[in-house]
Design a protein around this motif. Structure first.
Motif, mmCIF file in Angstrom:
data_model
loop_
_atom_site.group_PDB
_atom_site.id
_atom_site.type_symbol
_atom_site.label_atom_id
_atom_site.label_comp_id
_atom_site.label_asym_id
_atom_site.label_seq_id
_atom_site.Cartn_x
_atom_site.Cartn_y
_atom_site.Cartn_z
ATOM 1 N N TRP A 1 0.832 -1.207 0.000
ATOM 2 C CA TRP A 1 0.000 0.000 0.000
ATOM 3 C C TRP A 1 0.870 1.262 0.000
ATOM 4 N N TYR B 1 2.278 1.797 -3.417
ATOM 5 C CA TYR B 1 1.256 2.357 -4.303
ATOM 6 C C TYR B 1 1.126 3.870 -4.105
ATOM 7 N N LYS C 1 1.625 6.692 -6.878
ATOM 8 C CA LYS C 1 0.554 7.656 -7.127
ATOM 9 C C LYS C 1 1.072 9.079 -7.046
ATOM 10 N N GLU D 1 -6.908 2.828 -10.104
ATOM 11 C CA GLU D 1 -7.472 3.244 -8.824
ATOM 12 C C GLU D 1 -8.975 2.978 -8.707
ATOM 13 N N LEU E 1 -4.498 -4.159 -5.670
ATOM 14 C CA LEU E 1 -3.329 -4.295 -4.807
ATOM 15 C C LEU E 1 -3.303 -5.646 -4.106
ATOM 16 N N GLU F 1 1.147 -1.635 -12.233
ATOM 17 C CA GLU F 1 1.337 -2.614 -11.161
ATOM 18 C C GLU F 1 2.798 -3.033 -11.039
ATOM 19 N N ILE G 1 4.552 -0.423 -9.020
ATOM 20 C CA ILE G 1 4.251 -0.596 -7.594
ATOM 21 C C ILE G 1 5.105 -1.719 -7.016
#
Length: 427
Positions: free
Chosen positions: A15, A18, A22, A39, A46, A84, A87
């Protein structure tokens, strides 16, 4: 009974990764999924990513390859992973960076917490005053030629975590996908544009260059910002010897020193006599050369110092041209300020750190473009350039803070008089 995961990866870490991605925003990868799309179902997305990373079933998508035009007419390949994948890479960065950071050299400045290009420039400026010679290094196609085997050896010095090693290896090997869908296999290099790229590229040169310099040439200071580096030498001969030794060192590590762009520079100033074929160099968007300066007591002297480079000026000029101000006749002067002030202020913040007056011609050019906008917007000024300039000058006098560069005093002329900007820096 819940099946145990192969690897222990924190959901909170995914998280946090991410949120970092972002914050940096950026475009989507080969799957066409943009951050806004991701999102829409972020919790499930996630969770699926965490689940696959924890089980070892995570495989990255191909990296979208785009070509960014360079000022010299060439292109710079930029690899853009899927959202992804960025991330997932950020998860590894957040795991590795705290343990790697203390090992990095104090004169390595690029992409490191609490370090900046301005710090590197300040260190270079002071050392150019103390050392007469600079070896300006250029690594040929650095990001495209990093050897994967040697890089993984470097990574293994800092972690034994199996899943980190597994995924870094997969990210290095994942192919590029061109605009037409063509797949290009990779056996070396790091994708510029990836989240893991800055850390890995820093790590590689830490062992190839920084540590080697510490062992072999501890008395020669340097500044390195990722693959951009300069070394300070006391004599021309020392610089020549160092250049040949670095060339051999790079060859051992499967890198190549560009003969065309690598050069030895004489830091000529008021006290240094004689001439040399190379008496200036560019570093981090600045040009270091002899400049007329003024000290705190008002005395002028010749000083070897940095100011915005011609390449940076050309890049900014191209950006201004791309604004196409003449076509924005539907906007007010306040609209234009809101549209472009953040960019202008960014230029001032970066290139105005040293010898700010070097930027004045750029902003005078911008004022001329604003005059052209006035002539396009108002019919009464169409064929009257001086009247348009006076009108804009009055606006600048009434609202001196409207545009970021007006705050510096670089404003349109009033009553036909040209601004007389001070072209001498104070060092």
């Amino acid at each position: 009974m819940v099946k145990a995961k192969s690897y222990e990866i924190s959901k909170h870490l995914v998280w946090a990764a991410y949120l970092r991605v972002k914050e940096n925003n950026g475009s989507g990868g080969v799957d066409g999924v943009e951050l806004g799309d991701y999102e829409k179902d972020v919790k499930n997305n996630l969770y699926r990513l965490w689940n696959r990373m924890s089980s070892g079933s995570y495989f990255p998508k191909a990296v979208r390859l785009v070509e960014i035009p360079k000022g010299n007419g060439g292109v710079r390949p930029l690899g853009i992973p899927a959202i992804e994948d960025r991330i997932a890479q950020q998860v590894v960065v957040m795991m590795l960076e705290p343990s790697m950071e203390p090992h990095f050299h104090p004169d390595s400045y690029g992409y490191r917490p609490g370090r900046s290009a301005h710090q590197a420039l300040e260190a270079a400026r002071k050392r150019c005053w103390r050392y007469d010679w600079v070896l300006d290094l250029d690594i040929s196609k650095y990001f495209d030629t990093i050897d994967h085997e040697l890089l993984m050896q470097a990574v293994k010095r800092h972690t034994e975590c199996n899943w980190i090693l597994l995924y870094i290896d997969r990210w290095l090997k994942v192919p590029y996908q061109l605009k037409d869908g063509t797949i290009v296999e990779r056996n070396r290099g790091i994708a510029q544009g990836s989240n893991i790229g800055p850390l890995l590229s820093n790590l590689f040169l830490h062992y190839v260059f920084d540590e080697w310099m510490r062992r072999k040439h501890a008395t020669i200071p340097f500044e390195r910002y990722v693959d951009d580096a300069i070394c300070h030498c006391g004599t021309e001969q020392e610089a020549k010897v160092l250049k040949e030794e670095i060339k051999l060192r790079f060859a051992e590590c499967r890198l190549e020193l560009s003969e065309e762009k690598t050069k030895i520079v004489y830091c000529k100033d008021e006290d240094r006599r004689g001439n040399y074929p190379e008496e200036k160099f560019d570093f981090l968007g600045y040009c270091f050369r002899a400049r007329r300066s003024k000290n705190r007591w008002g005395k002028y002297f010749i000083n070897f110092s940095p100011a915005i480079s011609n390449k940076s000026k050309a890049k900014i000029t191209r950006t201004m041209r791309g604004w196409n101000l003449r076509s924005k006749v539907d906007k007010t002067i306040e609209d234009l300020a809101r549209m472009f002030n953040k960019i202008i202020q960014g230029w001032i913040n970066y290139y105005g750190k040293f010898y700010k007056s070097g930027m004045y011609p750029l902003f005078q050019h911008l004022n001329r473009k604003l005059v052209f906008w006035v002539r396009s917007k108002f019919k009464r000024f169409k064929n009257h350039g001086q009247r348009a300039e006076r009108w804009l000058g009055r606006i600048a006098k009434q609202q001196p803070n409207l545009f970021a560069h007006w705050k510096l005093g670089v404003r349109p002329a009033i009553a036909g008089n040209e601004n007389k900007q001070q072209a001498i820096g104070t060092e």
